[in-house]
Design a protein around this motif. Sequence first.
Motif, PDB file in Angstrom:
ATOM      1  N   LYS A  93     -28.752   0.890   6.615  1.00 55.69           N
ATOM      2  CA  LYS A  93     -28.616   1.803   5.474  1.00 55.69           C
ATOM      3  C   LYS A  93     -29.745   1.595   4.470  1.00 55.69           C
ATOM      4  O   LYS A  93     -30.275   2.557   3.905  1.00 55.69           O
ATOM      5  CB  LYS A  93     -27.257   1.603   4.795  1.00 55.69           C
ATOM      6  N   SER A  94     -30.116   0.341   4.236  1.00 53.77           N
ATOM      7  CA  SER A  94     -31.224   0.059   3.321  1.00 53.77           C
ATOM      8  C   SER A  94     -32.537   0.599   3.874  1.00 53.77           C
ATOM      9  O   SER A  94     -33.328   1.220   3.153  1.00 53.77           O
ATOM     10  CB  SER A  94     -31.345  -1.454   3.079  1.00 53.77           C
ATOM     11  N   VAL A  95     -32.782   0.364   5.149  1.00 48.68           N
ATOM     12  CA  VAL A  95     -34.010   0.849   5.788  1.00 48.68           C
ATOM     13  C   VAL A  95     -34.075   2.374   5.740  1.00 48.68           C
ATOM     14  O   VAL A  95     -35.147   2.966   5.556  1.00 48.68           O
ATOM     15  CB  VAL A  95     -34.099   0.334   7.244  1.00 48.68           C
ATOM     16  N   ASN A  96     -32.931   3.014   5.866  1.00 53.05           N
ATOM     17  CA  ASN A  96     -32.894   4.486   5.841  1.00 53.05           C
ATOM     18  C   ASN A  96     -33.357   5.056   4.499  1.00 53.05           C
ATOM     19  O   ASN A  96     -33.710   6.234   4.412  1.00 53.05           O
ATOM     20  CB  ASN A  96     -31.483   4.993   6.152  1.00 53.05           C
ATOM     21  N   LYS A  97     -33.358   4.219   3.459  1.00 49.17           N
ATOM     22  CA  LYS A  97     -33.764   4.672   2.128  1.00 49.17           C
ATOM     23  C   LYS A  97     -35.281   4.640   1.933  1.00 49.17           C
ATOM     24  O   LYS A  97     -35.791   5.095   0.908  1.00 49.17           O
ATOM     25  CB  LYS A  97     -33.102   3.813   1.047  1.00 49.17           C
ATOM     26  N   ILE A  98     -36.018   4.090   2.892  1.00 49.01           N
ATOM     27  CA  ILE A  98     -37.477   4.030   2.774  1.00 49.01           C
ATOM     28  C   ILE A  98     -38.030   5.457   2.725  1.00 49.01           C
ATOM     29  O   ILE A  98     -37.668   6.302   3.547  1.00 49.01           O
ATOM     30  CB  ILE A  98     -38.091   3.268   3.965  1.00 49.01           C
ATOM     31  N   ILE A  99     -38.916   5.706   1.774  1.00 40.85           N
ATOM     32  CA  ILE A  99     -39.425   7.068   1.597  1.00 40.85           C
ATOM     33  C   ILE A  99     -40.316   7.480   2.772  1.00 40.85           C
ATOM     34  O   ILE A  99     -41.082   6.671   3.308  1.00 40.85           O
ATOM     35  CB  ILE A  99     -40.198   7.228   0.266  1.00 40.85           C
ATOM     36  N   THR A 100     -40.190   8.714   3.162  1.00 40.40           N
ATOM     37  CA  THR A 100     -41.045   9.308   4.186  1.00 40.40           C
ATOM     38  C   THR A 100     -41.386  10.722   3.719  1.00 40.40           C
ATOM     39  O   THR A 100     -40.886  11.195   2.702  1.00 40.40           O
ATOM     40  CB  THR A 100     -40.325   9.384   5.552  1.00 40.40           C
ATOM     41  N   ASN A 101     -42.242  11.399   4.489  1.00 39.14           N
ATOM     42  CA  ASN A 101     -42.532  12.794   4.163  1.00 39.14           C
ATOM     43  C   ASN A 101     -41.652  13.717   5.020  1.00 39.14           C
ATOM     44  O   ASN A 101     -40.720  13.256   5.697  1.00 39.14           O
ATOM     45  CB  ASN A 101     -44.013  13.106   4.337  1.00 39.14           C
ATOM     46  N   LEU A 102     -41.923  15.001   5.004  1.00 37.77           N
ATOM     47  CA  LEU A 102     -41.070  15.978   5.673  1.00 37.77           C
ATOM     48  C   LEU A 102     -41.556  16.346   7.072  1.00 37.77           C
ATOM     49  O   LEU A 102     -41.098  17.350   7.642  1.00 37.77           O
ATOM     50  CB  LEU A 102     -40.976  17.255   4.815  1.00 37.77           C
ATOM     51  N   LYS A 103     -42.445  15.565   7.640  1.00 34.79           N
ATOM     52  CA  LYS A 103     -42.933  15.876   8.977  1.00 34.79           C
ATOM     53  C   LYS A 103     -41.806  15.790  10.007  1.00 34.79           C
ATOM     54  O   LYS A 103     -41.008  14.850  10.001  1.00 34.79           O
ATOM     55  CB  LYS A 103     -44.073  14.936   9.359  1.00 34.79           C
ATOM     56  N   GLU A 104     -41.787  16.748  10.891  1.00 36.51           N
ATOM     57  CA  GLU A 104     -40.738  16.852  11.896  1.00 36.51           C
ATOM     58  C   GLU A 104     -41.033  15.947  13.092  1.00 36.51           C
ATOM     59  O   GLU A 104     -42.175  15.529  13.312  1.00 36.51           O
ATOM     60  CB  GLU A 104     -40.638  18.305  12.381  1.00 36.51           C
ATOM     61  N   PRO A 105     -39.990  15.659  13.902  1.00 36.57           N
ATOM     62  CA  PRO A 105     -40.226  14.958  15.167  1.00 36.57           C
ATOM     63  C   PRO A 105     -41.240  15.726  16.011  1.00 36.57           C
ATOM     64  O   PRO A 105     -41.207  16.952  16.081  1.00 36.57           O
ATOM     65  CB  PRO A 105     -38.851  14.962  15.834  1.00 36.57           C
ATOM     66  N   GLY A 106     -42.175  14.998  16.608  1.00 34.68           N
ATOM     67  CA  GLY A 106     -43.221  15.621  17.404  1.00 34.68           C
ATOM     68  C   GLY A 106     -44.525  15.807  16.650  1.00 34.68           C
ATOM     69  O   GLY A 106     -45.588  15.904  17.264  1.00 34.68           O
ATOM     70  N   GLU A 107     -44.455  15.852  15.322  1.00 37.20           N
ATOM     71  CA  GLU A 107     -45.679  15.964  14.517  1.00 37.20           C
ATOM     72  C   GLU A 107     -46.333  14.591  14.377  1.00 37.20           C
ATOM     73  O   GLU A 107     -45.656  13.599  14.104  1.00 37.20           O
ATOM     74  CB  GLU A 107     -45.364  16.513  13.126  1.00 37.20           C
ATOM     75  N   PRO A 108     -47.651  14.492  14.539  1.00 42.01           N
ATOM     76  CA  PRO A 108     -48.349  13.215  14.372  1.00 42.01           C
ATOM     77  C   PRO A 108     -48.167  12.664  12.950  1.00 42.01           C
ATOM     78  O   PRO A 108     -48.177  13.421  11.979  1.00 42.01           O
ATOM     79  CB  PRO A 108     -49.814  13.574  14.622  1.00 42.01           C
ATOM     80  N   LYS A 109     -47.991  11.363  12.868  1.00 39.66           N
ATOM     81  CA  LYS A 109     -47.773  10.710  11.570  1.00 39.66           C
ATOM     82  C   LYS A 109     -48.735   9.541  11.426  1.00 39.66           C
ATOM     83  O   LYS A 109     -48.914   8.760  12.368  1.00 39.66           O
ATOM     84  CB  LYS A 109     -46.322  10.230  11.447  1.00 39.66           C
ATOM     85  N   GLY A 110     -49.320   9.414  10.249  1.00 39.99           N
ATOM     86  CA  GLY A 110     -50.243   8.314   9.992  1.00 39.99           C
ATOM     87  C   GLY A 110     -49.505   7.075   9.512  1.00 39.99           C
ATOM     88  O   GLY A 110     -48.389   7.145   8.996  1.00 39.99           O
ATOM     89  N   THR A 111     -50.154   5.921   9.669  1.00 41.25           N
ATOM     90  CA  THR A 111     -49.526   4.662   9.253  1.00 41.25           C
ATOM     91  C   THR A 111     -49.452   4.539   7.732  1.00 41.25           C
ATOM     92  O   THR A 111     -48.744   3.675   7.213  1.00 41.25           O
ATOM     93  CB  THR A 111     -50.313   3.468   9.808  1.00 41.25           C
TER      94      THR A 111
END
Length: 336
Positions: A223-241
Amino acid sequence: MSKKRVLTGVTTTGIPHLGNYVGAIRPAVRAAQADGTESFLFLADYHGIIKCHDPEMIHTSTQAVAATWLACGLDPERTTFYRQSDIPEIMELNWILGCITAKGLMNRAHAYKAAVQENLDKGQEDQDHGIEMGLYSYPILMSADILMFKANEVPVGRDQIQHVEMARDIAGRFNHRFKEVFTLPEVKIDENIELLVGLDGRKMSKSYGNTIPLFETEKKLQKSVNKIITNLKEPGEPKGTDESPLFEIYKAFATADETAAFAQALSDGLAWGEAKKLLSAKINAELSDKRERYNELTANPAQIEDILQAGAAKARKEARVLLDEVRDAVGIRALR
């Protein structure tokens, strides 16, 4: 060849979190296992009451901090592990050192100067308004902590360098005025220290409210890890580190190969939700055994107390020798 002495103090004013583990506890435990090193670690409860006036927090934190270090692998057979308040010799040395410490030196202490500046900024006529002697003189107590056990190195963050320098100044003043008694400590700065980021990408800190508790249950950890902020990129979209703190936290618990594989998975479009599950599993893999040990210790505080008392007995045996030498040097000795 004599061993190098390394001394570390931990203030008992909070419950350790994941950032404490990565940045301080894990590296210190590893360092204490090195050959040629004699390690001293103490719970700085007298320092704690300078700013924390909640007795229950001091007490609860003392137990939690002690249990955490022990659960994370601190070996009380290799490390002299004690509670500051169990060594009365430190408080006696604190007074003796206070008697030879220049007031001007204390006036230059960063914490005191910051408190004075805050009063001036608020327009207070009395620049010392609300400043108590604990805050003003705690560098002397810290010096007593360090000098009592003839520490060669004191690992500190850059904001604490001044305190070790003050300990050197006070020790040098005593040695010059009375007798060569004290070892002059050296600052140890680890340039490679890991500063773990928090849920929001800033340094993980209680003051930011962005911490992950160290020994939560596996479910609460997720639950704590789930609170880490991310952007709105969908599954399948490339994501940077660099698009979420998630990667930096993962890196702190993974090997180089695992980190590279995780970065590649993000680039290949790994969903943020799946990435968070992988992170939680990685953290849990390292902490699950430690969590179990922590729970065993906190369920039996008497076991922690026995370890601290054994450490205190070992520390006091040495402290008594040093203090007797200091007392004799200043003229406090038996009449014969």
